[in-house]
Motif scaffolding. Structure first.
Motif, short mmCIF file in Angstrom:
data_model
loop_
_atom_site.label_atom_id
_atom_site.label_comp_id
_atom_site.label_asym_id
_atom_site.label_seq_id
_atom_site.Cartn_x
_atom_site.Cartn_y
_atom_site.Cartn_z
N GLU A 1 -12.29 4.08 -9.57
CA GLU A 1 -11.52 5.27 -9.95
C GLU A 1 -12.01 6.50 -9.20
O GLU A 1 -13.21 6.74 -9.07
CB GLU A 1 -11.64 5.49 -11.46
N GLY A 2 -11.07 7.24 -8.67
CA GLY A 2 -11.38 8.47 -7.95
C GLY A 2 -11.65 8.27 -6.46
O GLY A 2 -11.80 9.24 -5.74
N GLN A 3 -11.74 7.03 -6.02
CA GLN A 3 -12.02 6.75 -4.61
C GLN A 3 -10.78 6.10 -3.96
O GLN A 3 -10.33 5.06 -4.41
CB GLN A 3 -13.22 5.81 -4.47
N PRO A 4 -10.25 6.69 -2.90
CA PRO A 4 -9.05 6.13 -2.27
C PRO A 4 -9.38 4.94 -1.36
O PRO A 4 -10.54 4.71 -1.00
CB PRO A 4 -8.52 7.29 -1.44
N LEU A 5 -8.36 4.21 -0.99
CA LEU A 5 -8.45 3.16 0.01
C LEU A 5 -7.96 3.77 1.32
O LEU A 5 -6.88 4.36 1.36
CB LEU A 5 -7.57 1.97 -0.38
N GLN A 6 -8.73 3.64 2.37
CA GLN A 6 -8.34 4.18 3.67
C GLN A 6 -8.12 3.01 4.62
O GLN A 6 -8.90 2.05 4.64
CB GLN A 6 -9.41 5.12 4.21
N LEU A 7 -7.06 3.10 5.42
CA LEU A 7 -6.71 2.05 6.36
C LEU A 7 -6.65 2.61 7.77
O LEU A 7 -6.09 3.69 7.99
CB LEU A 7 -5.35 1.44 6.01
N SER A 8 -7.21 1.87 8.70
CA SER A 8 -7.11 2.19 10.12
C SER A 8 -6.35 1.04 10.76
O SER A 8 -6.72 -0.12 10.60
CB SER A 8 -8.50 2.33 10.73
N LEU A 9 -5.28 1.38 11.47
CA LEU A 9 -4.36 0.37 11.97
C LEU A 9 -4.39 0.29 13.49
O LEU A 9 -4.44 1.32 14.17
CB LEU A 9 -2.94 0.69 11.51
N PRO A 10 -4.34 -0.94 14.05
CA PRO A 10 -4.35 -1.08 15.50
C PRO A 10 -2.99 -0.75 16.10
O PRO A 10 -1.97 -0.75 15.41
CB PRO A 10 -4.69 -2.56 15.70
N SER A 11 -2.98 -0.52 17.39
CA SER A 11 -1.72 -0.18 18.07
C SER A 11 -0.71 -1.33 18.00
O SER A 11 0.49 -1.09 18.06
CB SER A 11 -1.98 0.20 19.53
N GLU A 12 -1.19 -2.58 17.85
CA GLU A 12 -0.27 -3.71 17.71
C GLU A 12 0.60 -3.56 16.46
O GLU A 12 1.69 -4.12 16.39
CB GLU A 12 -1.02 -5.05 17.64
#
Length: 171
Positions: free
Chosen positions: A80-91
């Protein structure tokens, strides 16, 4: 420059040897490239100090988008209180892609919220642990859509030819 016949013979043999080595190198390189496994892009997920490299849950060639899944969902703890962060490749980001965020409802079920992103619109994003209605994040899927036509009905259908699946675990 005038070379002795013996020197000319040695130079010719050396040059022929270099040609043979060059041809052999190119042949071996071609075999290695042909037999190399296909590159399967990954998504990087980060939450509350944990980083996970997410392999595809499903990854089919665009030409044959209906294949069987050979992957699994990654687990990323989200409290709770902590987001999920995503880093996406150029593909992923160089094509239209979908983020499907799944939140729990009051009855123990799930509510999915899909967002379509256009090419090069986002390279990364943050998914909140709670949606606007206060529901808890259960997981996300990053999807690459493809259109297929049903040969019987001639109707077009959108399917995902690649999916990265992340289950979040509230702590």
């Amino acid at each position: 420059m005038n070379l002795a016949p013996k020197t000319k013979k040695i130079v010719a043999i050396g040059a022929a040897g270099l040609v043979v080595i060059g041809v052999a190198f190119v042949a071996v390189l071609a075999l290695l490239i042909r037999d190399a496994p296909a590159h399967r892009p990954t998504v990087t997920a980060f939450a509350d100090g944990h980083t996970v490299v997410v392999e595809p849950y499903l990854y089919c060639p665009v030409e044959t988008p209906l294949c069987d899944s050979d992957g699994s969902s990654a687990r990323v703890p989200v409290r709770e209180g902590q987001p999920l962060q995503l880093s996406l490749p150029s593909e992923v980001t160089s094509a239209p892609w979908i983020l499907a965020a799944v939140y729990s409802d009051d009855n123990g079920g799930a509510v999915e919220s899909d967002t379509l992103y256009l090419p090069d619109e986002r390279l990364s994003l943050t998914v909140p642990p709670l949606d606007d209605e206060g529901r808890t994040l259960l997981g996300v899927e990053v999807r690459l859509p493809s259109g297929v036509i049903d040969s019987d009905t001639q109707q077009e259908e959108i399917v995902s030819h690649a999916i990265w699946s992340i289950a979040t675990t509230p702590e």
